[in-house]
Design an enzyme around this catalytic site. Structure first.
Site, short mmCIF file in Angstrom:
data_model
loop_
_atom_site.label_atom_id
_atom_site.label_comp_id
_atom_site.label_asym_id
_atom_site.label_seq_id
_atom_site.Cartn_x
_atom_site.Cartn_y
_atom_site.Cartn_z
N GLU A 17 0.82 -1.22 0.00
CA GLU A 17 0.00 0.00 0.00
C GLU A 17 0.84 1.26 0.00
O GLU A 17 0.48 2.26 -0.64
CB GLU A 17 -0.94 -0.01 1.22
CG GLU A 17 -1.98 -1.12 1.21
CD GLU A 17 -1.52 -2.37 1.95
OE1 GLU A 17 -2.38 -3.08 2.50
OE2 GLU A 17 -0.30 -2.64 1.97
N GLY A 437 20.62 -4.13 -19.49
CA GLY A 437 19.82 -5.33 -19.77
C GLY A 437 18.34 -5.08 -19.93
O GLY A 437 17.75 -5.43 -20.95
N ARG A 520 10.63 0.94 -4.24
CA ARG A 520 11.04 -0.28 -4.94
C ARG A 520 10.93 -1.48 -4.01
O ARG A 520 11.57 -1.54 -2.96
CB ARG A 520 12.47 -0.13 -5.46
CG ARG A 520 13.12 -1.40 -5.94
CD ARG A 520 12.59 -1.85 -7.27
NE ARG A 520 13.41 -2.93 -7.81
CZ ARG A 520 12.95 -3.90 -8.59
NH1 ARG A 520 11.68 -3.92 -8.93
NH2 ARG A 520 13.75 -4.83 -9.05
N TRP A 566 20.39 -12.26 -2.94
CA TRP A 566 19.07 -11.64 -3.06
C TRP A 566 17.94 -12.64 -2.88
O TRP A 566 16.81 -12.39 -3.31
CB TRP A 566 18.95 -10.91 -4.40
CG TRP A 566 19.71 -9.61 -4.39
CD1 TRP A 566 20.39 -9.06 -3.36
CD2 TRP A 566 19.86 -8.70 -5.49
NE1 TRP A 566 20.96 -7.87 -3.72
CE2 TRP A 566 20.65 -7.62 -5.03
CE3 TRP A 566 19.41 -8.70 -6.80
CZ2 TRP A 566 20.99 -6.54 -5.84
CZ3 TRP A 566 19.74 -7.62 -7.62
CH2 TRP A 566 20.52 -6.56 -7.14
N GLU A 610 27.65 -6.79 -1.42
CA GLU A 610 26.79 -6.67 -0.26
C GLU A 610 26.79 -7.94 0.60
O GLU A 610 26.36 -7.92 1.75
CB GLU A 610 25.37 -6.31 -0.65
CG GLU A 610 24.57 -7.43 -1.27
CD GLU A 610 23.19 -6.95 -1.68
OE1 GLU A 610 22.25 -7.72 -1.51
OE2 GLU A 610 23.08 -5.82 -2.17
N HIS A 646 28.03 -7.08 -14.23
CA HIS A 646 27.55 -5.75 -13.80
C HIS A 646 27.42 -5.73 -12.29
O HIS A 646 26.98 -6.69 -11.67
CB HIS A 646 26.19 -5.45 -14.42
CG HIS A 646 25.55 -4.21 -13.86
ND1 HIS A 646 26.05 -2.95 -14.09
CD2 HIS A 646 24.47 -4.05 -13.05
CE1 HIS A 646 25.31 -2.07 -13.46
NE2 HIS A 646 24.35 -2.71 -12.81
N GLU A 670 28.11 1.14 -11.40
CA GLU A 670 27.45 2.42 -11.09
C GLU A 670 28.49 3.44 -10.68
O GLU A 670 29.29 3.20 -9.78
CB GLU A 670 26.45 2.21 -9.96
CG GLU A 670 25.79 3.49 -9.48
CD GLU A 670 26.60 4.19 -8.39
OE1 GLU A 670 26.59 5.44 -8.38
OE2 GLU A 670 27.24 3.50 -7.58
N HIS A 699 18.09 5.79 -11.30
CA HIS A 699 17.20 5.90 -10.15
C HIS A 699 16.68 7.33 -9.98
O HIS A 699 16.01 7.63 -9.00
CB HIS A 699 17.90 5.43 -8.88
CG HIS A 699 18.17 3.96 -8.87
ND1 HIS A 699 19.36 3.43 -9.31
CD2 HIS A 699 17.41 2.91 -8.51
CE1 HIS A 699 19.33 2.11 -9.20
NE2 HIS A 699 18.15 1.78 -8.72
#
Length: 763
Positions: A17, A437, A520, A566, A610, A646, A670, A699
Site C-alpha cells: 500500500e 539489460g 522499490r 538476493w 553486499e 555488472h 554504477e 534511479h
C-alpha cells in the site's frame, strides 16, 4: 514478567500500500492529505498487529516515506544546500527531492547517494556532511507518530539511529575532515529529541548503533565512551541496539556504555551470549534478539529456549526478548501467501509469525514450557519435516558437486590474449555503447505476463506478444545507434525471481514483498533445497532477439552470488555450497547460449559486495568463494566469447583485486551518482580488463545531457585506457519510462560519437 518488543516492522504494507500511494503522489494522482492518510492507516494497522501479538513495547520511527536514515537527516536538519530547503519543518516533498534528485523549486539536481545498509538487501540514502555542519531539530514526524500510537493506547518505544552510527554511515562532501568533529554540534540536537520524547511520556527509546558490530578505529571506540558518558538525558531510558552480527572486540565497550539496556543479535551470533551474561552490569537490561529478523525460516523454539532459559536464570526480568533486527527485511504476513506449497509454507515465518514466536518464547520463560506445549510441538514437527523432505535433497546435485575442480573455473587464455580475438569477431568501435539489460516494463508487458499467469492467454499467444515486444526493443536500440543490444527482458518480473522460477530448489512467493529502497519492492525467492536447472531458461528469447538484428545481442543472466544474496537462503548447509550449486546450473545456461550463437553473455553480480562480511578478517574467504562461483559459471566458453558482468550501488575500492580476479572481459558499474569518484581506485590499481562506468543515473528521472556524459567519460579516461572503456547507464532501465530512456540513450550515443572523433587524452 519478560518484556517483549520489536526492533521495527515492515512499512510497505502486506499489499504494498505504501508503494502504491507514494508513486501515485509522485504522479499527481493523489494529494498530500491523501498520502498522509494512507501512512496513518498503515501505521495504526501495524501497531495494532504488534500489540495483538502480545508485545509490551511497539516501535515508533520505523515508518518512513522513503528511508529511515534520510528521515534522520531531515530530523537533524542535515539537508545539503543544493536542495534549496528554506528552513523550518521538513515535509515529504523535501524527502522525495533528496531521494529522487530535485530541489525545493522543482529544478533537477543530484540526488543523495544510495548504498547498501550493512550487508542487507536494503539501500539507504547516505548523509552528507560539510566542515562546520550545523544541526537543528527540523521535523516533527517522529513526535507526531508517538502521539498517534499513544492515542491508540499502546506503549511507544521510539527508534532512532544513534549519533555515532549516523556519522559513520555518512560522507564528507565539502572538504576532507574528521566526521567526529561534528559531535559537539550533533549531540545537543539528540538531547532535544530525547527531552521532547520524555515530555511526551515515553519511558524507553531505542538508540540503534549497528556500527558496533564493525571493525572500528580506536578513535571511534573512544568516541562511543565519550559520547554516551556526556549524553545523559533526564527521564528517558535508552536501549542501545546492535544487530547483524557479533559485537566481537566491541563487546566489553558495549557493556560498559552508560545506557539502561543493550540489545544484541543472538540469532546470528549465539556464541556471544555467555560473554554478555558474564560482563553485563547488574543494572542493565539485556534484550536478546533471538528470532532471526533477516530470514524467513521458522525458529527452532526448543533450541532458542535452551539458550534463553540459561540467560533467564541469570537475569530474571532484566532479560527482554525481540527479533534480532528490524523485520523490515522480511515479508509482512505468511497468511496472505498463496504461491507456496503447504509443505514449504509450514517451514516459514514472516514478520507477523515472528512476533508470535517472540510471544511463545516469552510465555515459556514466564510460565513454563507446558503453557506453550502445542506451539512447541508444531514447531518441532515442522523442523523435522523440513529436515527429512525429499524435495530438499537431490542426489544428482550432490554427485555433481563432487566433480568440481579448479580447472572448471579457468578460461583457456588470459584476457590480453582473448581480447584481440573478441575485437576481431565483434568489430566494435571505440567507446562501444550498450545498456545493462532491462527496458521499461510497460503496462502492456505487465498485462501480458499477468494474463499468461492467470491462464487468460495460452503459451503461443504469450510468446507471440513477447516476441513483438522484443522486436520493438531491438528496433528502438538500432534507431538509437547502440552498438551492443539487449533483448530488454520483457518476460522477466525480476532479475532474480525470474530465474528462481525456472530452477529446481527455489520457491517463489505471491505476496512476499520486501522493500529494497524507496518505493522499490522485491519478492526474494526462497532457496529451500538443492539447486539444478531442469531446462534452458533464456536461450529462445535471446536467439529470437539476435535474429532481429545484425548487431550483437547480449545474453542476460543473473550471477550465482547475486542469486544467493538476493534470496532467502536455506540455513541447513553452508552458503558456499548452495552458491556452487547455483553456479553449476548457470554454467549450463551459459554454454547453451554460446551454442545458440550468442557472442556476448552478461552475468550480473550486482550483489557481490553486499554479501561481504562485516568483519574484515572474514572478507578473503568470502571473496574467494564468490570469485570461484562466478568463474565456475563463466569459464566454460570459448576465448572469443565475451563475458560481461555488472555491479551497482556499492563501494568497490576495497575489493577491486577480487573483482579483477573474476576475469570478466567487461565489467559495468554504477558511478554517476558519485561523479566517477568510484573510479579513484584505478589511480593506484591497474584494472586489467574492460570497464563501463555508468553515465546515466537510472534511479533519478533526470536525463543526462551530451556534455555531461562526455565530461564523465573524460574523467574515466584519466584512469582507464580509452580502448578499454564502454559507455552505458548505471543499471537496468525497467523502472523508467520510454521517453526519458530514449532521450538519455540518444544523448549517450551522441556522446560516444563525439568521443570517438576526439578521444580524451589520458592523465
Amino acid at each position: 514478567m519478560t518484556i517483549t518488543h520489536n526492533q521495527g516492522f515492515p512499512r510497505i504494507g502486506a499489499r504494498r500500500e505504501l508503494k502504491r500511494s507514494v508513486e501515485a503522489y509522485w504522479r499527481g494522482d493523489i494529494d498530500r492529505d491523501e498520502l498522509e492518510q494512507v501512512g496513518k492507516t498503515l501505521r495504526a494497522h501495524h501497531w495494532t498487529l504488534q500489540a495483538q501479538a502480545g508485545l509490551d513495547l511497539v516501535p515508533v520511527g520505523d515508518f518512513s516515506w522513503y528511508d529511515q536514515v534520510l528521515d534522520l537527516s531531515c530530523l537533524l536538519g542535515a539537508i545539503p544546500s543544493r536542495f534549496g530547503h528554506p528552513g523550518g519543518e521538513v515535509n515529504p516533498d523535501t524527502v522525495f527531492g533528496m531521494a529522487r534528485g530535485y530541489a525545493h523549486d522543482g529544478q533537477p539536481t543530484a540526488a543523495c547517494q544510495m548504498t547498501k545498509w550493512f550487508d542487507t538487501n536494503y539501500h539507504y540514502l547516505v548523509p552528507e556532511f560539510r566542515s562546520g555542519q550545523r544541526f537543528a531539530l527540523s521535523s516533527s514526524q517522529l513526535f507526531e507518530h508517538v502521539s498517534e500510537v499513544q492515542t491508540l493506547g499502546y506503549a511507544a518505544k521510539p527508534v532512532i539511529l544513534g549519533p555515532l552510527s549516523y556519522l559513520w554511515l555518512g560522507k564528507c562532501t565539502e572538504g576532507d575532515f574528521d566526521r567526529l568533529e561534528l559531535l559537539d554540534a550533533l549531540l545537543p540536537v539528540y538531547g532535544e529529541i530525547l527531552n521532547r520524547l520524555g515530555n511526551q511520556g515515553v519511558e524507553w527509546v531505542q538508540i540503534d548503533e549497528p556500527a558496533l558490530v564493525l571493525d572500528l578505529p580506536q578513535a571511534w571506540k573512544n568516541a562511543f565512551e565519550s559520547v554516551y558518558s556526556r549524553w545523559q538525558p533526564d527521564g528517558v531510558k535508552r536501549l542501545l541496539a546492535t544487530y547483524f552480527g557479533a559485537l566481537g572486540d566491541n563487546l566489553d565497550l558495549a557493556c560498559r556504555l552508560p545506557v539502561d539496556g543493550l540489545h544484541v543479535d543472538i540469532a546470528r551470533a549465539p556464541e556471544q551470549l555467555d560473554a554478555l551474561l558474564d560482563r553485563l552490569p547488574p543494572y542493565k537490561v539485556l534484550s536478546a534478539g533471538i528470532v532471526d529478523g533477516r530470514n524467513i525460516w521458522r525458529t527452532d523454539l526448543d533450541r532458542a529456549l535452551a539458550r534463553l532459559e540459561r540467560a533467564h536464570h541469570r537475569l530474571g526480568e532484566r532479560l527482554w526478548l525481540a527479533p534480532s533486527c528490524s523485520l523490515l527485511h522480511v515479508p509482512v504476513d505468511l497468511a496472505t501467501e498463496t504461491g507456496l506449497t503447504r509443505e514449504i509454507k509450514r517451514w516459514l515465518a514472516f514478520a507477523v509469525q515472528k512476533l508470535d514466536e517472540i510471544n511463545v518464547l516469552g510465555r515459556a520463560l514466564d510460565a513454563g514450557r507446558d503453557t506453550v506445549a502445542t506451539a512447541l510441538s508444531e514447531a518441532r514437527a515442522a523442523i523435522k519435516a523440513r529436515h527429512c523432505s525429499t524435495d530438499v535433497h537431490r542426489n544428482t546435485v550432490r554427485k555433481r558437486l563432487t566433480e568440481v575442480d579448479d580447472t572448471l573455473a579457468q578460461r583457456n587464455r588470459p584476457y590480453p590474449e582473448r581480447a584481440p580475438l573478441q575485437r576481431a569477431w565483434l568489430k566494435l568501435p571505440l567507446f562501444p555503447t550498450t545498456t545493462i539489460g532491462s527496458f521499461p516494463q510497460t503496462p502492456e508487458i505487465r498485462a501480458t505476463r499477468r494474463d499468461y499467469r492467470l491462464g487468460a492467454i495460452d503459451a503461443d499467444e504469450y510468446q507471440t506478444r513477447m516476441r513483438a515486444q522484443i522486436a520493438d526493443m531491438v528496433q528502438r536500440q538500432e534507431a538509437l545507434d547502440l552498438d551492443v543490444l539487449v533483448h530488454g527482458e520483457p518476460e522477466r518480473n525480476d532479475m532474480v525471481e525470474y530465474f528462481a522460477g525456472l530452477l529446481d530448489g527455489f520457491a517463489c512467493t505471491t505476496n512476499g514483498w520486501v522493500q529494497s529502497y524507496g518505493s522499490r519492492c522485491v519478492k526474494p525467492p526462497i532457496i529451500y533445497g538443492d539447486v539444478e536447472r531442469p531446462a534452458p531458461m533464456t536461450v529462445e528469447w535471446i536467439r529470437f532477439a539476435q535474429s532481429c538484428t545484425d548487431k550483437p545481442v547480449k545474453g542476460m543472466l543473473t550471477g550465482p552470488v547475486t542469486m544467493l544474496n538476493w534470496s532467502f537462503v536455506r540455513d541447513d548447509q553452508p552458503r558456499a555450497r548452495t552458491c556452487t550449486q547455483i553456479a553449476l546450473a548457470l554454467r549450463d545456461e551459459v554454454l547453451d547460449l554460446e551454442r545458440a550463437g550468442i557472442r556476448i553473455i552478461q552475468i550480473d553480480e550486482a550483489a557481490l559486495r553486499e554479501g561481504l562480511p562485516l568483519r574484515r578478517h572474514e572478507w578473503q574467504a568470502y571473496l574467494d568463494r564468490a570469485v570461484h562461483a562466478f568463474r565456475l559459471c563463466a569459464a566454460g566458453v570459448a576465448d572469443k566469447t565475451q563475458i560481461h558482468t555488472h555491479m551497482c550501488y556499492s563501494e568497490f575500492n576495497d575489493i577491486i583485486t577480487a573483482i579483477a580476479k573474476m576475469d570478466a572481459d567487461v565489467i559495468t558499474i554504477e558511478t554517476s551518482r558519485s561523479d566517477m569518484k568510484l573510479l579513484d581506485v584505478f589511480e593506484d590499481f591497474e584494472y586489467p580488463n574492460e570497464i563501463g562506468p555508468g553515465v546515466y543515473d537510472i534511479h533519478s528521472p533526470n536525463v543526462p545531457g551530451v556534455d555531461e556524459i562526455i565530461r564523465l567519460m573524460a574523467k574515466a579516461a584519466r584512469r582507464i585506457p580509452v580502448e578499454r572503456l564502454w559507455v552505458n547507464p548505471d543499471c537496468g532501465l525497467k523502472t523508467r519510462d520510454w521517453p526519458e530512456v530514449e532521450k538519455a540513450l540518444k544523448h549517450m550515443s551522441e556522446a560516444a560519437a563525439q568521443l570517438r572523433a576526439m578521444p580524451p587524452k589520458p592523465g
